[in-house]
Write a protein that holds these residues in place. Structure first.
Motif, PDB file in Angstrom:
ATOM      1  N   ARG A  59       0.027   9.236   6.036  1.00  0.00           N
ATOM      2  CA  ARG A  59       0.350   9.465   4.623  1.00  0.00           C
ATOM      3  C   ARG A  59       1.384   8.470   4.108  1.00  0.00           C
ATOM      4  O   ARG A  59       1.439   8.171   2.937  1.00  0.00           O
ATOM      5  CB  ARG A  59       0.871  10.885   4.435  1.00  0.00           C
ATOM      6  N   GLU A  60       2.226   7.975   5.030  1.00  0.00           N
ATOM      7  CA  GLU A  60       3.290   7.077   4.628  1.00  0.00           C
ATOM      8  C   GLU A  60       2.701   5.714   4.273  1.00  0.00           C
ATOM      9  O   GLU A  60       2.021   5.083   5.068  1.00  0.00           O
ATOM     10  CB  GLU A  60       4.335   6.912   5.742  1.00  0.00           C
ATOM     11  N   THR A  61       2.949   5.237   3.090  1.00  0.00           N
ATOM     12  CA  THR A  61       2.434   3.959   2.627  1.00  0.00           C
ATOM     13  C   THR A  61       3.447   2.868   2.905  1.00  0.00           C
ATOM     14  O   THR A  61       4.579   3.119   3.342  1.00  0.00           O
ATOM     15  CB  THR A  61       2.149   4.018   1.124  1.00  0.00           C
ATOM     16  N   LEU A  62       3.037   1.628   2.629  1.00  0.00           N
ATOM     17  CA  LEU A  62       3.946   0.503   2.794  1.00  0.00           C
ATOM     18  C   LEU A  62       5.124   0.606   1.835  1.00  0.00           C
ATOM     19  O   LEU A  62       6.229   0.175   2.152  1.00  0.00           O
ATOM     20  CB  LEU A  62       3.196  -0.812   2.579  1.00  0.00           C
ATOM     21  N   SER A  63       4.911   1.195   0.687  1.00  0.00           N
ATOM     22  CA  SER A  63       6.022   1.367  -0.267  1.00  0.00           C
ATOM     23  C   SER A  63       7.090   2.273   0.330  1.00  0.00           C
ATOM     24  O   SER A  63       8.295   2.004   0.202  1.00  0.00           O
ATOM     25  CB  SER A  63       5.501   1.966  -1.577  1.00  0.00           C
ATOM     26  N   THR A  64       6.652   3.349   1.008  1.00  0.00           N
ATOM     27  CA  THR A  64       7.614   4.223   1.684  1.00  0.00           C
ATOM     28  C   THR A  64       8.359   3.458   2.765  1.00  0.00           C
ATOM     29  O   THR A  64       9.581   3.605   2.924  1.00  0.00           O
ATOM     30  CB  THR A  64       6.891   5.429   2.305  1.00  0.00           C
ATOM     31  N   PHE A  65       7.634   2.639   3.526  1.00  0.00           N
ATOM     32  CA  PHE A  65       8.267   1.850   4.587  1.00  0.00           C
ATOM     33  C   PHE A  65       9.318   0.910   4.017  1.00  0.00           C
ATOM     34  O   PHE A  65      10.447   0.840   4.533  1.00  0.00           O
ATOM     35  CB  PHE A  65       7.198   1.056   5.338  1.00  0.00           C
ATOM     36  N   PHE A  66       8.991   0.208   2.958  1.00  0.00           N
ATOM     37  CA  PHE A  66       9.955  -0.739   2.387  1.00  0.00           C
ATOM     38  C   PHE A  66      11.174  -0.018   1.812  1.00  0.00           C
ATOM     39  O   PHE A  66      12.308  -0.504   1.923  1.00  0.00           O
ATOM     40  CB  PHE A  66       9.288  -1.603   1.325  1.00  0.00           C
ATOM     41  N   ASN A  67      10.954   1.127   1.205  1.00  0.00           N
ATOM     42  CA  ASN A  67      12.084   1.892   0.662  1.00  0.00           C
ATOM     43  C   ASN A  67      13.005   2.377   1.789  1.00  0.00           C
ATOM     44  O   ASN A  67      14.236   2.272   1.687  1.00  0.00           O
ATOM     45  CB  ASN A  67      11.572   3.086  -0.146  1.00  0.00           C
TER      46      ASN A  67
END
Length: 476
Positions: free
Chosen positions: A133-141
Protein backbone atom coordinates in the motif's frame (compact mmCIF):
# COMPACT_ATOMS: atom_id res chain seq x y z
CA UNK A 1 41.94 -1.27 -2.74
CA UNK A 2 40.50 -0.59 0.70
CA UNK A 3 43.05 1.00 3.06
CA UNK A 4 44.16 -1.08 6.03
CA UNK A 5 45.79 1.59 8.22
CA UNK A 6 44.82 1.82 11.87
CA UNK A 7 43.14 5.15 11.03
CA UNK A 8 40.64 3.51 8.68
CA UNK A 9 37.67 1.20 9.06
CA UNK A 10 36.66 -1.27 6.36
CA UNK A 11 32.95 -1.58 5.71
CA UNK A 12 30.62 -3.31 3.24
CA UNK A 13 26.90 -3.41 2.41
CA UNK A 14 25.15 -6.34 0.70
CA UNK A 15 21.66 -7.58 -0.10
CA UNK A 16 21.81 -11.20 1.10
CA UNK A 17 18.43 -12.50 -0.02
CA UNK A 18 18.27 -14.69 3.11
CA UNK A 19 21.13 -15.17 5.54
CA UNK A 20 19.53 -18.51 6.48
CA UNK A 21 19.93 -20.04 3.00
CA UNK A 22 22.35 -22.94 2.87
CA UNK A 23 25.93 -21.71 2.84
CA UNK A 24 25.06 -18.00 3.06
CA UNK A 25 26.27 -17.53 6.64
CA UNK A 26 29.50 -19.36 5.80
CA UNK A 27 30.00 -17.13 2.75
CA UNK A 28 29.39 -14.02 4.87
CA UNK A 29 32.02 -15.06 7.43
CA UNK A 30 34.54 -15.88 4.71
CA UNK A 31 33.89 -12.50 3.07
CA UNK A 32 34.37 -10.61 6.35
CA UNK A 33 37.66 -12.41 7.01
CA UNK A 34 39.08 -12.09 3.49
CA UNK A 35 38.15 -8.40 3.12
CA UNK A 36 39.25 -7.59 6.69
CA UNK A 37 35.94 -5.85 7.39
CA UNK A 38 35.12 -4.17 10.69
CA UNK A 39 31.38 -4.01 10.10
CA UNK A 40 29.13 -5.47 7.46
CA UNK A 41 25.59 -4.22 6.80
CA UNK A 42 23.12 -6.72 5.36
CA UNK A 43 19.67 -6.12 3.85
CA UNK A 44 17.02 -8.77 3.22
CA UNK A 45 18.31 -10.98 6.01
CA UNK A 46 15.06 -12.97 6.06
CA UNK A 47 15.53 -13.42 9.78
CA UNK A 48 12.37 -13.72 11.87
CA UNK A 49 13.68 -13.36 15.44
CA UNK A 50 12.67 -16.96 16.15
CA UNK A 51 14.46 -20.23 16.83
CA UNK A 52 14.66 -20.79 13.07
CA UNK A 53 17.43 -18.17 12.96
CA UNK A 54 19.61 -20.03 15.45
CA UNK A 55 21.61 -22.14 13.02
CA UNK A 56 22.73 -19.19 10.89
CA UNK A 57 23.47 -16.96 13.89
CA UNK A 58 25.35 -19.75 15.65
CA UNK A 59 27.44 -20.31 12.52
CA UNK A 60 28.42 -16.63 12.48
CA UNK A 61 29.16 -16.59 16.21
CA UNK A 62 31.33 -19.71 16.00
CA UNK A 63 33.41 -18.42 13.08
CA UNK A 64 33.54 -14.76 14.16
CA UNK A 65 33.71 -14.73 17.98
CA UNK A 66 35.00 -11.13 17.87
CA UNK A 67 31.82 -9.91 16.12
CA UNK A 68 28.21 -9.48 17.18
CA UNK A 69 25.12 -9.30 14.99
CA UNK A 70 22.51 -6.57 15.49
CA UNK A 71 19.41 -6.99 13.39
CA UNK A 72 15.86 -5.80 12.98
CA UNK A 73 13.66 -8.54 11.46
CA UNK A 74 10.50 -7.95 9.50
CA UNK A 75 7.62 -8.12 11.97
CA UNK A 76 5.10 -9.67 9.59
CA UNK A 77 5.29 -11.52 6.31
CA UNK A 78 8.26 -13.19 4.65
CA UNK A 79 11.60 -11.78 3.58
CA UNK A 80 12.96 -8.36 4.46
CA UNK A 81 14.93 -7.53 7.56
CA UNK A 82 18.13 -5.55 8.04
CA UNK A 83 21.18 -6.23 10.19
CA UNK A 84 24.77 -5.21 10.91
CA UNK A 85 27.64 -7.54 11.76
CA UNK A 86 29.84 -5.42 14.05
CA UNK A 87 33.29 -5.87 15.53
CA UNK A 88 32.95 -6.07 19.32
CA UNK A 89 35.59 -3.37 19.70
CA UNK A 90 32.93 -0.79 18.82
CA UNK A 91 30.74 0.66 21.54
CA UNK A 92 27.22 0.38 20.19
CA UNK A 93 23.89 1.88 21.13
CA UNK A 94 20.61 1.33 19.28
CA UNK A 95 18.35 4.27 18.44
CA UNK A 96 14.63 3.49 18.33
CA UNK A 97 13.20 6.92 17.70
CA UNK A 98 11.20 6.14 14.57
CA UNK A 99 9.18 3.44 12.86
CA UNK A 100 8.29 3.71 9.19
CA UNK A 101 5.78 1.98 6.95
CA UNK A 102 7.52 2.25 3.58
CA UNK A 103 10.95 0.92 4.54
CA UNK A 104 12.74 -1.13 7.18
CA UNK A 105 15.76 0.23 9.02
CA UNK A 106 18.16 -0.16 11.91
CA UNK A 107 19.74 2.90 13.51
CA UNK A 108 23.01 2.45 15.43
CA UNK A 109 25.48 4.79 17.12
CA UNK A 110 29.07 3.56 16.88
CA UNK A 111 32.02 4.77 18.89
CA UNK A 112 35.63 3.75 18.39
CA UNK A 113 38.73 4.81 20.29
CA UNK A 114 40.03 8.22 19.25
CA UNK A 115 37.06 9.01 17.00
CA UNK A 116 33.87 10.98 17.13
CA UNK A 117 30.61 9.06 17.08
CA UNK A 118 29.36 7.58 13.82
CA UNK A 119 25.64 7.23 13.25
CA UNK A 120 24.96 4.25 10.99
CA UNK A 121 21.52 3.79 9.46
CA UNK A 122 20.81 0.70 7.35
CA UNK A 123 17.70 0.89 5.14
CA UNK A 124 15.83 -1.60 3.01
CA UNK A 125 12.93 -0.40 0.89
CA UNK A 126 10.94 -3.28 -0.60
CA UNK A 127 10.18 -2.86 -4.30
CA UNK A 128 6.75 -1.53 -5.17
CA UNK A 129 4.05 -4.12 -5.81
CA UNK A 130 0.29 -4.48 -5.92
CA UNK A 131 0.29 -5.83 -2.36
CA UNK A 132 2.23 -2.88 -0.99
CA UNK A 133 0.00 0.00 0.00
CA UNK A 134 2.93 2.31 0.67
CA UNK A 135 3.71 4.35 -2.44
CA UNK A 136 6.92 6.07 -3.44
CA UNK A 137 5.44 9.34 -2.20
CA UNK A 138 5.12 7.82 1.27
CA UNK A 139 8.72 6.60 1.05
CA UNK A 140 10.05 10.02 0.09
CA UNK A 141 8.06 11.74 2.83
CA UNK A 142 9.27 9.31 5.50
CA UNK A 143 12.85 9.36 4.21
CA UNK A 144 12.77 13.16 4.24
CA UNK A 145 11.62 13.11 7.87
CA UNK A 146 14.45 10.75 8.83
CA UNK A 147 17.09 12.74 6.93
CA UNK A 148 16.00 16.00 8.55
CA UNK A 149 16.47 14.53 12.04
CA UNK A 150 19.80 12.91 11.17
CA UNK A 151 21.26 16.07 9.64
CA UNK A 152 20.42 18.14 12.73
CA UNK A 153 22.77 16.04 14.85
CA UNK A 154 26.50 16.67 14.76
CA UNK A 155 27.67 13.07 14.61
CA UNK A 156 29.26 11.77 11.46
CA UNK A 157 26.56 10.16 9.37
CA UNK A 158 26.50 7.05 7.18
CA UNK A 159 23.25 5.92 5.50
CA UNK A 160 23.46 2.64 3.58
CA UNK A 161 21.12 0.06 2.16
CA UNK A 162 19.04 -1.17 -0.74
CA UNK A 163 16.71 1.66 -1.73
CA UNK A 164 15.36 0.03 -4.91
CA UNK A 165 15.67 3.34 -6.76
CA UNK A 166 17.45 3.39 -10.15
CA UNK A 167 19.78 6.28 -9.36
CA UNK A 168 21.88 5.34 -12.41
CA UNK A 169 19.04 6.29 -14.81
CA UNK A 170 19.09 10.06 -15.52
CA UNK A 171 15.61 9.84 -17.05
CA UNK A 172 14.03 8.15 -14.05
CA UNK A 173 11.76 10.65 -12.29
CA UNK A 174 11.89 8.83 -8.95
CA UNK A 175 15.68 8.67 -9.11
CA UNK A 176 15.90 12.40 -9.76
CA UNK A 177 13.59 13.09 -6.84
CA UNK A 178 15.70 10.87 -4.61
CA UNK A 179 18.98 12.52 -5.64
CA UNK A 180 17.41 15.96 -5.20
CA UNK A 181 16.45 15.04 -1.63
CA UNK A 182 20.05 14.06 -0.94
CA UNK A 183 21.39 17.22 -2.53
CA UNK A 184 19.16 19.47 -0.41
CA UNK A 185 20.43 17.72 2.75
CA UNK A 186 24.07 18.04 1.58
CA UNK A 187 24.32 14.25 1.26
CA UNK A 188 26.26 12.34 -1.38
CA UNK A 189 26.04 8.79 -2.77
CA UNK A 190 29.45 7.17 -3.25
CA UNK A 191 28.40 4.08 -5.26
CA UNK A 192 28.36 4.79 -8.99
CA UNK A 193 28.74 1.33 -10.54
CA UNK A 194 25.86 -1.19 -10.91
CA UNK A 195 25.05 -3.24 -7.83
CA UNK A 196 22.32 -5.45 -9.35
CA UNK A 197 22.58 -8.11 -12.02
CA UNK A 198 20.11 -6.11 -14.16
CA UNK A 199 22.67 -3.30 -14.41
CA UNK A 200 21.05 -0.79 -12.03
CA UNK A 201 22.56 0.86 -8.96
CA UNK A 202 20.23 0.01 -6.06
CA UNK A 203 22.58 -0.41 -3.07
CA UNK A 204 23.91 2.95 -1.91
CA UNK A 205 26.42 4.37 0.57
CA UNK A 206 25.50 7.93 1.56
CA UNK A 207 27.33 10.44 3.74
CA UNK A 208 27.69 14.18 4.22
CA UNK A 209 30.03 15.95 1.81
CA UNK A 210 31.51 17.86 4.74
CA UNK A 211 32.38 14.71 6.74
CA UNK A 212 34.98 13.33 4.31
CA UNK A 213 33.99 9.96 5.70
CA UNK A 214 34.09 7.65 2.68
CA UNK A 215 37.60 7.44 1.24
CA UNK A 216 37.30 4.58 -1.25
CA UNK A 217 34.47 2.56 -2.73
CA UNK A 218 34.19 -0.47 -4.98
CA UNK A 219 31.82 -3.34 -5.72
CA UNK A 220 32.32 -7.09 -5.51
CA UNK A 221 30.26 -9.91 -7.01
CA UNK A 222 31.79 -12.91 -5.25
CA UNK A 223 28.91 -13.38 -2.77
CA UNK A 224 25.91 -15.57 -3.75
CA UNK A 225 23.19 -13.08 -4.65
CA UNK A 226 21.87 -11.09 -7.60
CA UNK A 227 23.23 -8.03 -5.77
CA UNK A 228 26.88 -7.01 -5.72
CA UNK A 229 28.36 -5.98 -2.38
CA UNK A 230 29.64 -2.42 -1.99
CA UNK A 231 32.95 -2.14 -0.11
CA UNK A 232 34.20 1.13 1.37
CA UNK A 233 37.13 2.45 3.35
CA UNK A 234 35.99 4.94 5.99
CA UNK A 235 37.89 7.68 7.74
CA UNK A 236 36.88 6.27 11.11
CA UNK A 237 39.26 4.71 13.60
CA UNK A 238 39.14 0.95 13.52
CA UNK A 239 38.08 -0.76 16.76
CA UNK A 240 40.60 -2.02 19.25
CA UNK A 241 41.16 -5.79 19.40
CA UNK A 242 38.73 -7.67 21.63
CA UNK A 243 40.62 -9.28 24.49
CA UNK A 244 39.51 -11.96 26.94
CA UNK A 245 41.21 -12.75 30.24
CA UNK A 246 41.20 -16.29 31.58
CA UNK A 247 42.57 -17.69 34.85
CA UNK A 248 44.33 -21.02 34.51
CA UNK A 249 46.88 -23.40 36.01
CA UNK A 250 49.64 -25.15 34.09
CA UNK A 251 48.96 -28.57 35.58
CA UNK A 252 50.70 -30.32 32.70
CA UNK A 253 54.00 -28.70 33.75
CA UNK A 254 53.87 -30.17 37.26
CA UNK A 255 56.72 -32.57 38.08
CA UNK A 256 54.74 -35.53 39.37
CA UNK A 257 57.60 -36.97 41.42
CA UNK A 258 58.22 -33.65 43.23
CA UNK A 259 54.50 -33.26 43.76
CA UNK A 260 54.24 -36.74 45.29
CA UNK A 261 57.26 -36.12 47.54
CA UNK A 262 55.66 -32.91 48.86
CA UNK A 263 52.45 -34.82 49.54
CA UNK A 264 54.38 -37.31 51.64
CA UNK A 265 56.01 -34.45 53.60
CA UNK A 266 52.68 -32.69 54.18
CA UNK A 267 50.52 -32.76 57.29
CA UNK A 268 48.49 -35.57 55.74
CA UNK A 269 51.25 -37.92 56.87
CA UNK A 270 52.46 -36.05 59.96
CA UNK A 271 49.19 -35.18 61.72
CA UNK A 272 47.16 -37.88 63.42
CA UNK A 273 43.42 -37.20 63.21
CA UNK A 274 40.62 -39.60 64.00
CA UNK A 275 37.52 -37.74 62.86
CA UNK A 276 36.54 -38.28 59.23
CA UNK A 277 35.45 -34.67 58.82
CA UNK A 278 38.76 -33.36 60.14
CA UNK A 279 40.67 -35.66 57.77
CA UNK A 280 38.61 -34.42 54.80
CA UNK A 281 39.25 -30.77 55.72
CA UNK A 282 42.97 -31.44 56.12
CA UNK A 283 43.08 -33.21 52.76
CA UNK A 284 41.39 -30.31 51.01
CA UNK A 285 43.63 -27.70 52.64
CA UNK A 286 46.91 -29.52 52.03
CA UNK A 287 46.16 -30.53 48.45
CA UNK A 288 45.00 -27.01 47.62
CA UNK A 289 48.19 -25.58 49.15
CA UNK A 290 50.42 -27.94 47.19
CA UNK A 291 48.54 -27.23 43.96
CA UNK A 292 49.03 -23.48 44.48
CA UNK A 293 52.70 -24.14 45.10
CA UNK A 294 53.37 -26.28 42.02
CA UNK A 295 50.85 -24.72 39.61
CA UNK A 296 49.79 -21.27 40.82
CA UNK A 297 46.87 -19.50 39.22
CA UNK A 298 47.89 -17.32 36.29
CA UNK A 299 45.96 -14.74 34.31
CA UNK A 300 46.35 -14.97 30.57
CA UNK A 301 45.00 -12.44 28.10
CA UNK A 302 44.34 -13.37 24.49
CA UNK A 303 42.79 -11.62 21.51
CA UNK A 304 39.57 -12.97 20.01
CA UNK A 305 40.15 -13.72 16.34
CA UNK A 306 38.12 -15.33 13.55
CA UNK A 307 38.18 -19.12 13.63
CA UNK A 308 38.16 -21.07 10.36
CA UNK A 309 40.07 -24.31 11.04
CA UNK A 310 38.44 -25.91 7.99
CA UNK A 311 40.23 -23.51 5.61
CA UNK A 312 42.43 -25.72 3.42
CA UNK A 313 45.02 -25.46 0.67
CA UNK A 314 42.36 -26.48 -1.85
CA UNK A 315 40.23 -23.49 -0.80
CA UNK A 316 43.25 -21.22 -1.07
CA UNK A 317 43.97 -22.40 -4.61
CA UNK A 318 40.31 -22.03 -5.58
CA UNK A 319 40.28 -18.47 -4.26
CA UNK A 320 43.43 -17.67 -6.27
CA UNK A 321 41.74 -18.97 -9.41
CA UNK A 322 38.73 -16.77 -8.67
CA UNK A 323 40.97 -13.71 -8.29
CA UNK A 324 42.72 -14.44 -11.59
CA UNK A 325 39.35 -14.70 -13.31
CA UNK A 326 38.26 -11.41 -11.70
CA UNK A 327 41.40 -9.63 -12.96
CA UNK A 328 40.69 -10.95 -16.46
CA UNK A 329 37.22 -9.37 -16.31
CA UNK A 330 38.64 -5.98 -15.32
CA UNK A 331 41.29 -6.22 -18.01
CA UNK A 332 39.15 -7.28 -20.99
CA UNK A 333 35.52 -6.75 -20.05
CA UNK A 334 34.54 -9.61 -22.35
CA UNK A 335 31.39 -11.59 -21.59
CA UNK A 336 33.27 -14.89 -21.73
CA UNK A 337 35.56 -13.74 -18.93
CA UNK A 338 32.53 -12.63 -16.92
CA UNK A 339 30.99 -16.09 -17.31
CA UNK A 340 34.24 -17.76 -16.26
CA UNK A 341 34.41 -15.51 -13.20
CA UNK A 342 30.83 -16.42 -12.20
CA UNK A 343 31.66 -20.12 -12.47
CA UNK A 344 34.80 -19.65 -10.35
CA UNK A 345 32.72 -17.87 -7.68
CA UNK A 346 30.17 -20.69 -7.62
CA UNK A 347 32.92 -23.30 -7.53
CA UNK A 348 34.67 -21.60 -4.60
CA UNK A 349 31.48 -21.21 -2.57
CA UNK A 350 30.51 -24.84 -3.18
CA UNK A 351 33.97 -26.03 -2.14
CA UNK A 352 33.87 -23.77 0.93
CA UNK A 353 30.54 -25.19 2.10
CA UNK A 354 31.57 -28.77 1.35
CA UNK A 355 34.95 -28.43 3.11
CA UNK A 356 33.31 -27.00 6.21
CA UNK A 357 30.69 -29.75 6.30
CA UNK A 358 33.37 -32.45 5.92
CA UNK A 359 35.39 -30.88 8.73
CA UNK A 360 32.53 -31.05 11.21
CA UNK A 361 31.48 -34.53 10.08
CA UNK A 362 34.96 -35.78 10.92
CA UNK A 363 34.85 -34.06 14.30
CA UNK A 364 31.49 -35.65 15.05
CA UNK A 365 32.85 -39.13 14.24
CA UNK A 366 35.48 -38.82 16.98
CA UNK A 367 33.14 -37.41 19.65
CA UNK A 368 31.63 -39.33 22.52
CA UNK A 369 28.04 -38.68 23.53
CA UNK A 370 28.89 -35.72 25.75
CA UNK A 371 31.23 -34.17 23.17
CA UNK A 372 28.62 -34.64 20.46
CA UNK A 373 26.01 -32.88 22.58
CA UNK A 374 28.34 -29.94 23.17
CA UNK A 375 29.17 -29.63 19.48
CA UNK A 376 25.54 -29.76 18.40
CA UNK A 377 24.67 -27.12 21.00
CA UNK A 378 27.50 -24.89 19.76
CA UNK A 379 26.48 -25.22 16.11
CA UNK A 380 22.75 -24.79 16.71
CA UNK A 381 22.52 -22.22 19.49
CA UNK A 382 23.81 -18.64 19.03
CA UNK A 383 24.21 -18.27 22.82
CA UNK A 384 25.82 -21.64 23.54
CA UNK A 385 28.97 -20.13 25.02
CA UNK A 386 27.12 -17.62 27.19
CA UNK A 387 26.66 -18.26 30.89
CA UNK A 388 22.95 -17.86 31.56
CA UNK A 389 22.36 -17.31 35.28
CA UNK A 390 19.75 -15.41 37.28
CA UNK A 391 20.62 -11.83 38.23
CA UNK A 392 22.57 -11.80 41.47
CA UNK A 393 24.94 -9.61 43.48
CA UNK A 394 26.89 -12.38 45.19
CA UNK A 395 27.43 -16.16 44.97
CA UNK A 396 25.48 -16.58 48.20
CA UNK A 397 22.48 -14.80 46.76
CA UNK A 398 22.70 -16.96 43.63
CA UNK A 399 22.76 -20.13 45.75
CA UNK A 400 19.75 -18.94 47.75
CA UNK A 401 17.80 -18.20 44.57
CA UNK A 402 18.53 -21.70 43.24
CA UNK A 403 17.49 -23.23 46.57
CA UNK A 404 14.26 -21.23 46.66
CA UNK A 405 13.46 -22.12 43.05
CA UNK A 406 13.79 -25.88 43.56
CA UNK A 407 12.09 -25.76 46.96
CA UNK A 408 9.06 -24.02 45.46
CA UNK A 409 9.13 -26.41 42.49
CA UNK A 410 8.99 -29.47 44.77
CA UNK A 411 6.16 -27.94 46.80
CA UNK A 412 4.21 -27.16 43.64
CA UNK A 413 4.64 -30.70 42.29
CA UNK A 414 3.50 -32.17 45.61
CA UNK A 415 0.43 -29.93 45.65
CA UNK A 416 -0.47 -30.90 42.09
CA UNK A 417 -0.03 -34.60 42.89
CA UNK A 418 -2.15 -34.32 46.03
CA UNK A 419 -4.88 -32.55 44.10
CA UNK A 420 -4.87 -35.19 41.32
CA UNK A 421 -5.11 -38.23 43.65
CA UNK A 422 -8.74 -39.13 44.30
CA UNK A 423 -8.21 -42.34 46.29
CA UNK A 424 -5.82 -43.42 48.96
CA UNK A 425 -2.92 -45.34 47.57
CA UNK A 426 -1.27 -48.08 49.55
CA UNK A 427 1.90 -49.97 48.73
CA UNK A 428 2.35 -53.45 50.17
CA UNK A 429 5.44 -53.62 52.37
CA UNK A 430 6.97 -56.83 53.69
CA UNK A 431 7.19 -57.15 57.43
CA UNK A 432 10.81 -58.17 57.29
CA UNK A 433 13.78 -57.58 55.06
CA UNK A 434 15.77 -60.59 53.97
CA UNK A 435 19.03 -58.63 53.66
CA UNK A 436 21.08 -57.46 56.61
CA UNK A 437 24.06 -55.12 57.02
CA UNK A 438 26.02 -56.34 59.99
CA UNK A 439 29.51 -54.95 59.54
CA UNK A 440 31.87 -52.80 57.46
CA UNK A 441 35.14 -54.14 56.14
CA UNK A 442 38.30 -52.08 55.87
CA UNK A 443 39.05 -50.81 52.35
CA UNK A 444 42.56 -51.74 51.28
CA UNK A 445 44.93 -49.28 49.63
CA UNK A 446 44.75 -51.17 46.33
CA UNK A 447 40.96 -51.05 46.34
CA UNK A 448 41.03 -47.31 47.00
CA UNK A 449 43.52 -46.71 44.18
CA UNK A 450 41.37 -48.75 41.78
CA UNK A 451 38.26 -46.79 42.78
CA UNK A 452 40.01 -43.43 42.16
CA UNK A 453 41.53 -44.57 38.86
CA UNK A 454 38.14 -45.81 37.67
CA UNK A 455 36.39 -42.47 38.19
CA UNK A 456 35.79 -39.89 35.46
CA UNK A 457 38.31 -37.10 34.89
CA UNK A 458 35.62 -34.46 35.35
CA UNK A 459 35.87 -32.23 38.40
CA UNK A 460 34.47 -29.01 39.80
CA UNK A 461 35.82 -25.94 41.60
CA UNK A 462 35.19 -27.61 44.97
CA UNK A 463 37.77 -30.31 44.25
CA UNK A 464 41.18 -29.38 45.71
CA UNK A 465 43.09 -30.73 42.68
CA UNK A 466 42.05 -31.93 39.19
CA UNK A 467 40.98 -35.57 39.11
CA UNK A 468 43.41 -36.36 36.28
CA UNK A 469 46.33 -35.12 38.41
CA UNK A 470 45.11 -37.13 41.41
CA UNK A 471 45.03 -40.29 39.28
CA UNK A 472 48.62 -39.78 38.22
CA UNK A 473 50.09 -39.18 41.66
CA UNK A 474 48.03 -41.85 43.42
CA UNK A 475 49.21 -44.57 41.06
CA UNK A 476 52.91 -43.93 41.62
Amino acid sequence: MVPHSNSFTNFAIWNARSVKARGKSTAICDFVISKQLHFFAVTETWLTNSDRDNRALADIRTTLPNFEFHHSPRLSGKGGGVGVLLHKGFKVSVNREFTFKSFEHIDLMLRSSGSTDLRLVVIYRPPSSARKRETLSTFFNELSTLVEVLCINHQRLLIVGDFNVHVDDPNNVDAQRFLSLLDVANLHNHIKSPTHSSGHTLDLVISRDSDDLVLTSSTDSSLPSDHRSAICGLSFARPLPVKRTVVLRKCKDIDQQDFQKDIQKSQLFTDSLDECGDLADLYNEEMQRLLDQHAPLEEKEFILRPQAPWYSDALRRSKQERRRAERAVYKSGLQIHKDIYKEKCKSYLFLLRQTKEDYFLKKIDYRDQRGLYRMVRTLSSPHASSQILPCHDSPGQLAESFCSFFDEKVKRIRQELDASISEDLSVPVKDRCSSYLTEFHTVSEDELVNIVKGTSNSYCDLDPIPTSLLKKVISQ
